[in-house]
Design a protein around this motif. Structure first.
Motif, PDB file in Angstrom:
ATOM      1  N   ALA A 127       0.834  -1.209   0.000  1.00  0.00           N
ATOM      2  CA  ALA A 127       0.000   0.000   0.000  1.00  0.00           C
ATOM      3  C   ALA A 127       0.865   1.254   0.000  1.00  0.00           C
ATOM      4  O   ALA A 127       0.534   2.240  -0.677  1.00  0.00           O
ATOM      5  CB  ALA A 127      -0.928  -0.011   1.213  1.00  0.00           C
ATOM      6  N   GLU A 128       1.976   1.235   0.731  1.00  0.00           N
ATOM      7  CA  GLU A 128       2.872   2.392   0.736  1.00  0.00           C
ATOM      8  C   GLU A 128       3.444   2.654  -0.659  1.00  0.00           C
ATOM      9  O   GLU A 128       3.511   3.806  -1.109  1.00  0.00           O
ATOM     10  CB  GLU A 128       4.025   2.185   1.720  1.00  0.00           C
ATOM     11  N   LEU A 129       3.855   1.586  -1.326  1.00  0.00           N
ATOM     12  CA  LEU A 129       4.404   1.766  -2.673  1.00  0.00           C
ATOM     13  C   LEU A 129       3.320   2.262  -3.622  1.00  0.00           C
ATOM     14  O   LEU A 129       3.560   3.169  -4.428  1.00  0.00           O
ATOM     15  CB  LEU A 129       5.012   0.458  -3.181  1.00  0.00           C
ATOM     16  N   ALA A 130       2.125   1.721  -3.516  1.00  0.00           N
ATOM     17  CA  ALA A 130       1.020   2.159  -4.371  1.00  0.00           C
ATOM     18  C   ALA A 130       0.687   3.630  -4.113  1.00  0.00           C
ATOM     19  O   ALA A 130       0.448   4.392  -5.054  1.00  0.00           O
ATOM     20  CB  ALA A 130      -0.204   1.281  -4.143  1.00  0.00           C
ATOM     21  N   ASP A 131       0.669   4.026  -2.838  1.00  0.00           N
ATOM     22  CA  ASP A 131       0.393   5.429  -2.508  1.00  0.00           C
ATOM     23  C   ASP A 131       1.443   6.351  -3.114  1.00  0.00           C
ATOM     24  O   ASP A 131       1.127   7.414  -3.652  1.00  0.00           O
ATOM     25  CB  ASP A 131       0.353   5.630  -0.986  1.00  0.00           C
ATOM     26  N   LEU A 132       2.687   5.948  -3.020  1.00  0.00           N
ATOM     27  CA  LEU A 132       3.764   6.777  -3.571  1.00  0.00           C
ATOM     28  C   LEU A 132       3.639   6.890  -5.086  1.00  0.00           C
ATOM     29  O   LEU A 132       3.786   7.977  -5.654  1.00  0.00           O
ATOM     30  CB  LEU A 132       5.122   6.198  -3.176  1.00  0.00           C
ATOM     31  N   LEU A 133       3.341   5.783  -5.739  1.00  0.00           N
ATOM     32  CA  LEU A 133       3.203   5.799  -7.191  1.00  0.00           C
ATOM     33  C   LEU A 133       2.000   6.618  -7.642  1.00  0.00           C
ATOM     34  O   LEU A 133       2.028   7.247  -8.688  1.00  0.00           O
ATOM     35  CB  LEU A 133       3.091   4.365  -7.721  1.00  0.00           C
ATOM     36  N   ALA A 134       0.939   6.583  -6.859  1.00  0.00           N
ATOM     37  CA  ALA A 134      -0.275   7.308  -7.216  1.00  0.00           C
ATOM     38  C   ALA A 134      -0.230   8.763  -6.765  1.00  0.00           C
ATOM     39  O   ALA A 134      -1.153   9.517  -7.065  1.00  0.00           O
ATOM     40  CB  ALA A 134      -1.487   6.608  -6.613  1.00  0.00           C
ATOM     41  N   GLY A 135       0.807   9.140  -6.032  1.00  0.00           N
ATOM     42  CA  GLY A 135       0.906  10.508  -5.544  1.00  0.00           C
ATOM     43  C   GLY A 135      -0.057  10.800  -4.419  1.00  0.00           C
ATOM     44  O   GLY A 135      -0.379  11.948  -4.144  1.00  0.00           O
ATOM     45  N   ARG A 136      -0.515   9.737  -3.766  1.00  0.00           N
ATOM     46  CA  ARG A 136      -1.440   9.911  -2.647  1.00  0.00           C
ATOM     47  C   ARG A 136      -0.656  10.045  -1.351  1.00  0.00           C
ATOM     48  O   ARG A 136       0.446   9.510  -1.220  1.00  0.00           O
ATOM     49  CB  ARG A 136      -2.379   8.703  -2.514  1.00  0.00           C
ATOM     50  N   ALA A 137      -1.271  10.712  -0.390  1.00  0.00           N
ATOM     51  CA  ALA A 137      -0.698  10.720   0.952  1.00  0.00           C
ATOM     52  C   ALA A 137      -0.865   9.328   1.537  1.00  0.00           C
ATOM     53  O   ALA A 137      -1.891   8.676   1.302  1.00  0.00           O
ATOM     54  CB  ALA A 137      -1.408  11.746   1.819  1.00  0.00           C
ATOM     55  N   PRO A 138       0.116   8.845   2.265  1.00  0.00           N
ATOM     56  CA  PRO A 138      -0.020   7.516   2.872  1.00  0.00           C
ATOM     57  C   PRO A 138      -1.225   7.453   3.796  1.00  0.00           C
ATOM     58  O   PRO A 138      -1.566   8.440   4.449  1.00  0.00           O
ATOM     59  CB  PRO A 138       1.279   7.342   3.662  1.00  0.00           C
ATOM     60  N   ALA A 139      -1.845   6.306   3.817  1.00  0.00           N
ATOM     61  CA  ALA A 139      -2.982   6.123   4.724  1.00  0.00           C
ATOM     62  C   ALA A 139      -2.517   6.301   6.158  1.00  0.00           C
ATOM     63  O   ALA A 139      -1.445   5.839   6.546  1.00  0.00           O
ATOM     64  CB  ALA A 139      -3.567   4.737   4.531  1.00  0.00           C
TER      65      ALA A 139
END
Length: 197
Positions: free
Chosen positions: A165-177
């Motif tokens: 999830a952390e890698l996906a958040d970084l790739l999507a430019g989202r703030a980490p959950a």
């Protein structure tokens, strides 16, 4: 489309290192919203090519394809077995054939496997400094899996999901959950002294 390169330095077949790499890739793909293309390289399949590159300075076709996948990917998942409290020689040799700036700015999810949890610091004293030296963006959560972690209830699945999830958040430019704060519901010290729980 998001391209993820997975590098596994497991030597055996089957390999717990390959299994951890596959699970990290699956967790990352599941957490990403759009299409994902994942390419996986088992370094044992190009071990001789890596050695040849070290002595000649040139990558053969098989190794060149792996290098192009890694360098051209949006993110890298790198997993190694732990040998003598560090990454394996094959893993380090592969990293040595990469151009020093080829991973700069690239998100990297690190993972390692080992026979016991005593070697879990390999993530923070070997892998993290290696990729930091190469100016990659190493995710806060790395995943170490000891032999005992593959059983039920070890927490390995939760660590894999969190890292993916952390890698996906970084790739999507989202703030980490936001993680649950274990101290959010703490009774103030003054109330504890007064006997209130």
């Amino acid at each position: 489309m998001t391209r993820i390169a997975v590098v596994s330095a497991g030597l055996g077949e089957p390999s717990s290192t390959h299994l951890l790499a596959d699970r990290l890739a699956a967790a990352t793909s599941a957490a990403l919203a759009g299409p994902v293309v994942t390419t996986t390289a088992h370094l044992r399949d190009v071990a001789r090519d890596v050695a040849d590159n070290l002595v000649t300075g040139f990558a053969g076709p098989k190794l060149r394809a792996v290098i192009e996948d890694v360098v051209g990917a949006d993110a890298l998942i790198a997993v190694t077995p732990t040998f003598n409290a560090s990454y394996s020689g094959l893993f380090k040799s592969f990293v040595d054939v990469l151009e020093p700036t080829s991973l700069a700015g690239k998100p990297v999810l690190i993972g390692a496997t080992g026979g016991s949890e005593r070697h879990s610091l390999v993530l923070d004293h070997a892998l993290r400094p290696l990729f930091a030296y190469l100016k990659a963006v190493v995710l806060p959560t790395g995943v170490y899996a000891a032999s005992a972690d593959w059983g039920v209830g070890s927490g390995l699945v939760g660590r894999i999901d969190r890292a993916g999830a952390e890698l996906a958040d970084l790739l999507a430019g989202r703030a980490p959950a936001a993680q649950a704060d274990p101290y959010a519901d703490v009774v103030p010290f003054e109330r504890l002294l007064a006997g209130d729980r």
